[in-house]
Enzyme design. Structure first.
Site, PDB file in Angstrom:
ATOM      1  N   GLU A  88       2.845  10.119 -17.614  1.00  0.00           N
ATOM      2  CA  GLU A  88       1.506  10.358 -18.288  1.00  0.00           C
ATOM      3  C   GLU A  88       0.557  11.435 -17.489  1.00  0.00           C
ATOM      4  O   GLU A  88       0.333  12.519 -18.163  1.00  0.00           O
ATOM      5  CB  GLU A  88       0.876   9.492 -19.149  1.00  0.00           C
TER       6      GLU A  88
ATOM      7  N   HIS B 281      -0.574  -0.953 -28.220  1.00  0.00           N
ATOM      8  CA  HIS B 281      -0.063   0.273 -28.797  1.00  0.00           C
ATOM      9  C   HIS B 281      -1.203   0.507 -30.201  1.00  0.00           C
ATOM     10  O   HIS B 281      -0.515   1.447 -30.962  1.00  0.00           O
ATOM     11  CB  HIS B 281       1.340   0.318 -29.455  1.00  0.00           C
TER      12      HIS B 281
END
Lengths: 334, 329
Positions: free
Chosen positions: A69, A138
């Site tokens: 990321e 999440h």
């Protein structure tokens, strides 16, 4: 013969498809635009937003990345400085924390730190929010954190029109723009004018007019808040619903004008209560419209708990229409 | 067939250029250290003292269209790249006439004209940016090399590994230059890395790598020429580890409790300027008057730079919040 009302041609579309259409259009209109992220190509996107795009645009412009990321977000920053118009997709806001160094220390600072020599025209899209039973790594809503940072702009499209229109405006912006897509909206379906295009990203929108109380929200909570306004209307309370749309910079003018009119406000924010975007909005109202208020301001935020897995606990942790109704009625002593 | 550009040509003029670059950086920074003690320069000040052969060896090999991403220890890179010394000094003062209009300071020198992208002060944070700059060039088929400087401490950061992998995977024209000065602030390499051979890490990513004596400006230049030549020919990344040493403290706040004075002295004796200057004198390439001329020219340039910085202006506080976003008409 009945008189025909001529309407602009509309299409039936989902929020997911609206974003895909926006990406497609941007890729066609500007060859500098490309998209990169985890599983955006062959897999078709974690939430299937980019399905089919690899075939249309090829692997250079629909670029699958490793699980890096920070690396690929930073590469997006470099490519933007280097003259491209990248769209970086981060699977969820939780994963974006791995790229926070690049977003804050580079994307948000370089224009200032370089004395305005370099800008970062980068768009970062990511999913946010709870509701799919994805538990505590999440499901969070951290857009309020990002809205804390000068140097970036933060968007939260809640409608099909904004899902379709915000991307192009963001790509056209000379500074980094983060777009937060609430996971519960991807399947939302509705009608959108076939010629829908770019929208402004400066103004909040009044999604329902009212005079008794202002309900201020954004993103996935908009629909729950509209549901709450409907329920309040059945009890004779006319609530005004404001969709912030852009979380940074905030459109103070629309917020303050509404509260000055209704004299009461509830902020609905899926972020945690402490140090939240909701806190910021309350503060601004107090700073700018204290003497117009008829009573305290209320907040409906997420409970201060990591989002749990079981559905009943997850739903209890986040804002719901009933909570908004209760908060509004409490302010109105009804 | 084009002439090969991957070997240094040690003409007298070229040798004196290399020496001039190093002396210029060294004398400039000596002045900065002095100005720090008199509080003209504030904040952090990281000096390049001992590592000058790397900037002097690598940067002149590049063309103007090539790009440079550096770290917070970047005064040397900026000067060798051609950022005007006066504006660099003004930046150190925080004056509006500085290369970054005073907003960055010592750690954040930027210059669009020479494609100099900072001045990045998060260790490892510049590598993804360099990778992205190279990606932009590759996607537009521009024949440009991006050089990314960083210390060996960066090898412990995830961004180092992520960037090397991306650059290799996507075949991007990046020259990664690791300035291995043995210490990440106060932590010696063997106290922080299981594999102390930094260029071996890069080799894991299928990147062409090379380790070179970073105290030898000619060796660095030769290696940089090979690297840049290879990148231009293959469009693939290249990794150069330059083994060097920082003579001074990490920053001006560092008491250097982590290393012996004797170790510093030993490295000083093989310093890049002492060594190259000694060799030039011994081989008759440079005469004492050449050195004197370089030093007096640089001294004059520094005096002018200091005067420029002193005479510079403070940006009005009313302008504080500009340049957070682009100013649009």
């Amino acid at each position: 013969m009945a008189k025909r009302i001529i309407k602009a041609e509309t299409v039936q579309i989902t929020y997911r498809e609206a974003i895909r259409k926006a990406i497609c259009e941007a890729m066609h209109q500007d060859e500098r635009v490309f998209l990169m992220g985890e599983d955006v190509g062959r897999y078709g996107g974690c939430y299937a937003v980019t399905k089919g795009l690899l075939k249309e645009f090829g692997p250079e412009r629909i670029r699958d990345t490793p699980l890096s990321e920070s690396g690929f977000t930073g590469a997006g920053i470099g490519a933007a400085i280097g003259g491209m118009r990248p769209i970086v997709e981060l699977m969820t806001v939780n994963f974006s924390l791995l790229a926070m160094d690049q977003i804050l220390n580079n994307a948000a600072t370089i224009r200032h730190m370089s004395g305005n020599q370099f800008g970062v025209p980068l768009v970062i899209r990511m999913a946010t929010g709870a509701g799919r039973q994805l538990a505590a790594q999440h499901s969070h809503s951290l857009e309020g954190w990002y809205a804390h940072i000068p140097g970036i702009k933060v968007l939260a499209p809640a409608t099909l029109e904004d899902a379709r229109g915000m991307l192009w405006t963001a790509l056209d912006d000379p500074d980094p723009v983060l777009i937060f897509e609430n996971v519960m909206l991807y399947n939302m379906e509705g009608e959108l004018p076939a010629n829908a295009g770019p929208v402004n990203i400066e103004k909040a929108a009044i999604r329902r007019e009212g005079r008794d109380i202002s309900l201020i929200t954004y993103g996935g909570s908009l629909w729950k808040t509209l549901e709450a306004a409907e329920a309040l209307a059945r009890e004779g309370i006319k609530a005004e619903v404001i969709d912030l749309r852009t979380l940074r910079p905030l459109d103070d003018t629309t917020i303050i004008a509404s509260v000055a009119k209704t004299r009461r406000a509830v902020i609905v924010d899926e972020g945690w209560r402490s140090g939240s975007l909701a806190s910021e909005i309350v503060t601004r109202i107090v700073e700018q419209a204290f003497w117009r208020l008829d009573g305290p301001i209320a907040r409906v935020c997420s409970e201060e708990v990591p989002i749990p897995y079981p559905q009943h606990l997850e739903q209890a942790a986040i804002p719901q229409a009933e909570k908004v109704v209760a908060a509004a009625k409490n302010l109105l002593s009804k | 067939m084009t002439a090969r550009d991957d070997k240094p040509k040690l003409s007298r003029a070229h040798c004196l250029d290399l020496l001039r670059h190093m002396i210029r950086v060294r004398m400039f920074e000596d002045k900065c250290a002095e100005l720090y003690t008199t509080e003209k320069i504030r904040g952090f000040l990281h000096l390049y003292d001992g590592e000058e052969a790397i900037a002097a060896g690598v940067i002149p090999v590049l063309q103007l269209r090539d790009r440079i991403v550096a770290t917070y220890r970047e005064h040397g890179h900026a000067l060798v790249r051609g950022l005007p010394m006066a504006n660099v000094m003004a930046e150190m003062y925080g004056k509006f006439e500085g290369v970054s209009a005073g907003r960055g300071g010592s750690m954040h020198l930027f210059d669009a004209e020479t494609n100099f992208y900072g001045g990045n002060a998060i260790v490892g944070g510049g590598l993804p940016m360099a990778t992205g700059l190279a990606l932009a060039d590759k996607m537009r088929a521009e024949k440009v090399v991006t050089v990314c400087f960083f210390g060996e401490g960066a090898a412990a950061e995830g961004e180092f590994h992520e960037s090397l992998n991306l650059a290799a995977l996507w075949s991007l024209p990046v020259l990664f230059v690791c300035e291995n000065n043995c210490y990440a602030m106060g932590t010696a390499l063997d106290r922080s890395e299981s594999e102390t051979d930094i260029h071996a890490k890069a080799a894991c990513y299928q990147i062409e790598t090379e380790a070179v004596d970073g105290m030898d400006v000619v060796a660095v230049e030769a290696a940089a020429r090979r690297a840049v030549h290879s990148i231009r020919e293959t469009d693939k990344p290249y990794f150069l580890e330059c083994r060097t040493y920082r003579f001074r403290a990490h920053s001006m706040f560092d008491a250097q409790l982590y290393r012996d004075k004797a170790e510093v002295e030993e490295w000083r004796s093989k310093g890049p300027i002492v060594r190259f200057q000694g060799w030039l004198a011994k081989s008759g390439i440079a005469h004492p008057e050449d050195i004197e001329k370089i030093e007096s020219d640089v001294k004059e340039e520094i005096e002018e730079a200091v005067a420029f910085a002193e005479a510079g202006s403070w940006e009005p506080v009313e302008k504080l919040t500009r340049w957070v976003y682009a100013e649009r008409a």
